[in-house]
Design an enzyme around this catalytic site. Structure first.
Site, mmCIF file in Angstrom:
data_model
loop_
_atom_site.group_PDB
_atom_site.id
_atom_site.type_symbol
_atom_site.label_atom_id
_atom_site.label_comp_id
_atom_site.label_asym_id
_atom_site.label_seq_id
_atom_site.Cartn_x
_atom_site.Cartn_y
_atom_site.Cartn_z
ATOM 1 C CG ASP A 32 -2.100 0.884 1.129
ATOM 2 O OD1 ASP A 32 -2.382 1.359 0.015
ATOM 3 O OD2 ASP A 32 -2.766 1.106 2.156
ATOM 4 C CD GLU A 91 -0.175 4.946 -4.627
ATOM 5 O OE1 GLU A 91 -0.819 3.912 -4.856
ATOM 6 O OE2 GLU A 91 0.136 5.312 -3.475
ATOM 7 C CG ASP A 136 -8.414 4.001 -0.393
ATOM 8 O OD1 ASP A 136 -8.189 2.798 -0.172
ATOM 9 O OD2 ASP A 136 -7.710 4.923 0.050
#
Length: 786
Positions: free
Chosen positions: A442, A445, A521
């Site tokens: 997670d 990015e 999400d």
């Protein structure tokens, strides 16, 4: 930088809280100062185009065409893919390619074409280069699929040249791909940014870009299907303009796309053929998809905010007491000590290894979240280890770049450095000792919380880039990919006898080599449900076959009907996982009333029954690159109506799933591909192509089986049996069974079956002569009354 950023800074402190808010504000200003000092301003630019042809140089598989102000290398690979690169760009180095540059096809040669151009002819495609630098991709029969106009560069002294490549396609062509796009899978007119981005909250169909962007386009037209990949990791954007048939003549009738990159090489790969052949060629270039262990194809339950072992026990007991299948439980950042990666909160999870063993005995695996941010504090063991190994991203002045994420002020491993990947990979040993069987990456990015500006690292941050060196503008999009590589390779070393299970929120072309992904999400609502399907379909067409959404949405509280329809959709997707944010409504099936519970039980039972089919699809994806979830046009891309259908999908070759994506729907229209299809609930037969109306009660979503298919399903004793659907009279059918040989690396055997009519009865034969299935495999025939 302006006054609005100062206002945002003040608001951030108030909204986030004093300590973390101040850290976020400081980090944002620090990022702005780093870029102001570390990025040279772009000076005056000079535009350039290739100019006229001046000469050629044949090479194996193609050759080099020289122009007055540039040169173009064209090469056909032995597998049928075509490469072309401008200004000396070659296939390597590349983060996308799995095994380096493939061997050239010795049969493909560079030869003169009409009007002073040149061409390379191969078995699967022809490339024609005009005398001014236009490049046409054609079918073996000579039909044009794509025409790249001469590119244009803008060069600045001391800076990377940005460039634009405009392409034209047929008016009927439809664009797909570009990574995970919530508004897809078909890419309509608009601009699509190539920059992996955490939207900073839940997202819906109108939000773009998201966590995974990649310059991969699949284009489907009457003339054929092709995939084009611009191998460039820099930030860019793609402008899509669909054609308008009958709207005029000439240029107005064509579709087009325009790729704009802020730097990096202008090079691309193209492949032509059926959708299956195109993705098989793509997988041969970028690597076969990782094969998940069989348990990962079951049902997963997750939540940010389980909080303690007692709460996890309560959830597991809830599944067991109600007789609901559960294969994995995922622990989010709240199981860490102070949100620090590779730690465990010993008060909340005092005996995690023993708890994990207990769950495993019940057939339930534990999966751990893993974030890249490392708390930047001397005395923190992981930080001290990383400093000693010199593995963190640095700024232009040589200092470790700091951002803010869940543990507070943090530093980031440079996963584009092999040393950092090796260091990071060894850290998973701690997770394995704690009893975890799988991992979800997670915040990669990568994310750094921001009061203003972009929520990521400074663009001036320095990365190793495999020894070539460069800044974050070039490394950003492959950060998650390189992190996945570090984890996957580390797990291969630590547990060489087991297939790793890993999925990542961010990634790039080739990420399928290391695992899959999930939606991130996604917002709770009917638009979020539709976006969930779009993401899975679009990612599959980019070569990432294993993915799925947060069932029920990440935030908020879904209505019982929305939750159930999401649950039913998820039960037919590769990654079937419920998940939600801290503070969101519950996601356990029994929390929505008895009716929803019983319908969810049916969905779970059907997923368990279809597990042998999912295992077969996983092995096929590994061998061929074909996604489990496919658009309806997969087997008939020439059907224009199917190309525009986005509310249903094929699960492998055998099943068509038509999820309910709107409130109150109890029957729905389904567009069928060619052939006979059986409603698996009623046995009623329908003939395609065309539209039919089928029942969609709250208890199920419509699922249709292809006539003649042989489907491997789970028998009541846990073995595998065959479910064969009668072929149409005078027709034959068939199917494959690949029974997993365990969660290791043993090669699984492929069983091939055919179905046919023989003297008024349906016969199922296994290749090799056995009738009625393999020895020990019962066969059930369905569809006889359809």
């Amino acid at each position: 930088m302006n006054g609005r950023d100062l206002v945002r800074s003040v608001k951030a402190v108030g909204m986030v809280g004093t300590a973390q808010g101040l850290r976020t504000v400081r980090s944002s200003w620090r990022r702005w100062r780093a870029d102001a000092a570390g990025l040279a301003p772009r000076g005056p630019e000079r535009a350039r185009v290739p100019g006229p042809v001046t000469g050629v140089e044949p090479e194996p598989g193609g050759g080099v065409v020289r122009f007055a102000r540039s040169e173009l290398r064209v090469r056909v690979a032995a597998g049928g893919a075509v490469f072309w690169g401008w200004d000396g760009a070659g296939p390597e180095p590349s983060y996308a390619l799995a095994c380096g540059s493939p061997e050239p096809d010795p049969r493909a040669v560079l030869e003169p074409d009409k009007e002073g151009g040149w061409r390379v002819v191969s078995e699967r495609a022809t490339v024609v280069v005009s005398r001014h630098g236009a490049v046409e991709l054609r079918t073996p029969g000579g039909v044009m699929l794509r025409r790249d106009l001469p590119p244009r560069w803008w060069e600045a002294e001391g800076g990377a040249a940005r460039w634009v490549q405009r392409s034209e396609v047929a008016a009927d062509a439809r664009f797909f791909g570009l990574g995970g796009r919530a508004g897809g899978p078909r890419l309509r007119n608009g601009t699509y940014r190539l920059w992996n981005t955490d939207p900073g909250g839940s997202f819906g169909p109108g939000d773009d870009p998201l966590y995974i962007t990649m310059p991969v386009q699949m284009v489907v037209a009457d003339a054929g299907t092709h995939l084009v990949f611009h191998d460039n990791t820099w930030e860019g954007e793609v402008l899509v303009h669909e054609g308008e048939e009958g709207a005029g003549s000439g240029h107005d009738r064509t579709g087009s796309c325009e790729v704009r990159m802020d730097g990096g090489p202008l090079r691309c790969w193209a492949m032509v053929g059926t959708p299956a052949r195109v993705l098989h060629t793509w997988a041969s270039l970028t690597g076969p998809p990782a094969l998940p262990p069989s348990w990962a194809l079951g049902h997963h339950h997750a939540r940010w905010g389980f909080g303690s072992e007692q709460e996890v026990r309560r959830i597991v007991a809830g599944y067991q007491e109600r007789g609901l299948p559960l294969d994995a439980v995922h622990l989010d950042i709240d199981h860490y000590e102070a949100h620090q990666v590779f730690t465990v909160d010993k008060e909340r999870f005092p005996k995690l290894p023993q708890f994990a063993d207990e769950l495993r005995r019940d057939g339930i695996r534990l999966v751990s979240i893993v974030d890249p941010g490392v708390k930047a504090e001397p005395g923190v063991a992981l930080y001290d280890s990383g400093v000693a190994a010199d593995v963190f991203v640095r700024d232009a002045g040589g200092r470790a770049v700091r951002g803010v994420v869940w543990p507070g002020e943090s530093v980031y491993p440079d996963f584009t450095d092999p040393r950092a990947r090796e260091w990071w990979g060894r850290l998973y040993g701690e997770r394995l000792k704690q009893g975890f069987s799988g991992f979800w990456h997670d915040m990669n990015e990568p994310v750094s919380f921001a009061a203003f500006g972009e929520a990521t690292l400074p663009r001036s941050a320095r990365h190793a880039l495999e020894g070539a060196g460069g800044d974050h503008r070039e490394a950003h999009n492959v950060y998650g990919l390189a992190m996945a590589r570090a984890g996957y390779e580390g797990l291969r070393e630590l547990h060489p006898d087991e297939r790793p299970f890993l999925f990542s929120r961010s990634g790039w072309a080739g990420m399928q080599r290391y695992g899959g992904t999930w939606s991130g999400d996604v917002s709770t609502g009917w638009p979020g449900l539709r976006a969930s399907l779009s993401l899975v379909l679009g990612l599959g067409l980019c070569g990432v076959p294993y993915s799925g959404p947060d069932v029920g949405g990440f935030d908020g509280s879904p209505s019982p009907e929305l939750y159930l329809r999401w649950f039913q959709l998820g039960s037919y997707l590769p990654l079937f996982r419920t998940h939600a944010a801290m503070g969101a409504g519950r996601r356990e099936p029994w929390e929505f009333g008895d009716e929803v519970l019983e319908h969810a039980r049916v969905a779970l039972a059907e997923r368990r029954r279809l597990l042998p089919y999912f295992v077969t699809l996983a092995h096929l994806a590994r061998r061929t690159g074909t996604p489990y979830v496919r658009p309806l046009w997969w087997g008939g891309p020439e059907d224009r109506a199917l190309r525009d259908c986005e509310d249903a999908f094929l699960l492998g070759d055998s099943l068509l799933v038509a999820p309910v994506l709107e409130s109150g729907v109890r029957q729905r229209t389904v567009r069928l591909p060619r052939g006979r299809w059986y409603d698996t609930a009623t046995g009623k037969a329908y003939e395609g192509p065309g539209q039919v109306v089928v029942e969609a009660p709250l208890s199920r979503v419509p699922v249709l089986a292809r006539a003649g298919t042989v489907l491997p399903v789970r028998a009541s004793d846990g073995g595998v049996e065959l479910e064969a659907w009668a072929p149409a009279q005078g027709r034959t059918g068939g199917g494959l069974v690949i029974a997993d040989a365990g969660d290791g690396w043993a090669e699984a055997e492929i069983e091939r079956y055919t179905t046919r009519w023989d003297e008024g009865r349906v016969v199922v034969e296994r290749d090799g002569g056995e009738s009625e299935g393999a020895p020990g495999r019962p066969v059930g025939i369905r569809g006889l009354a359809g």
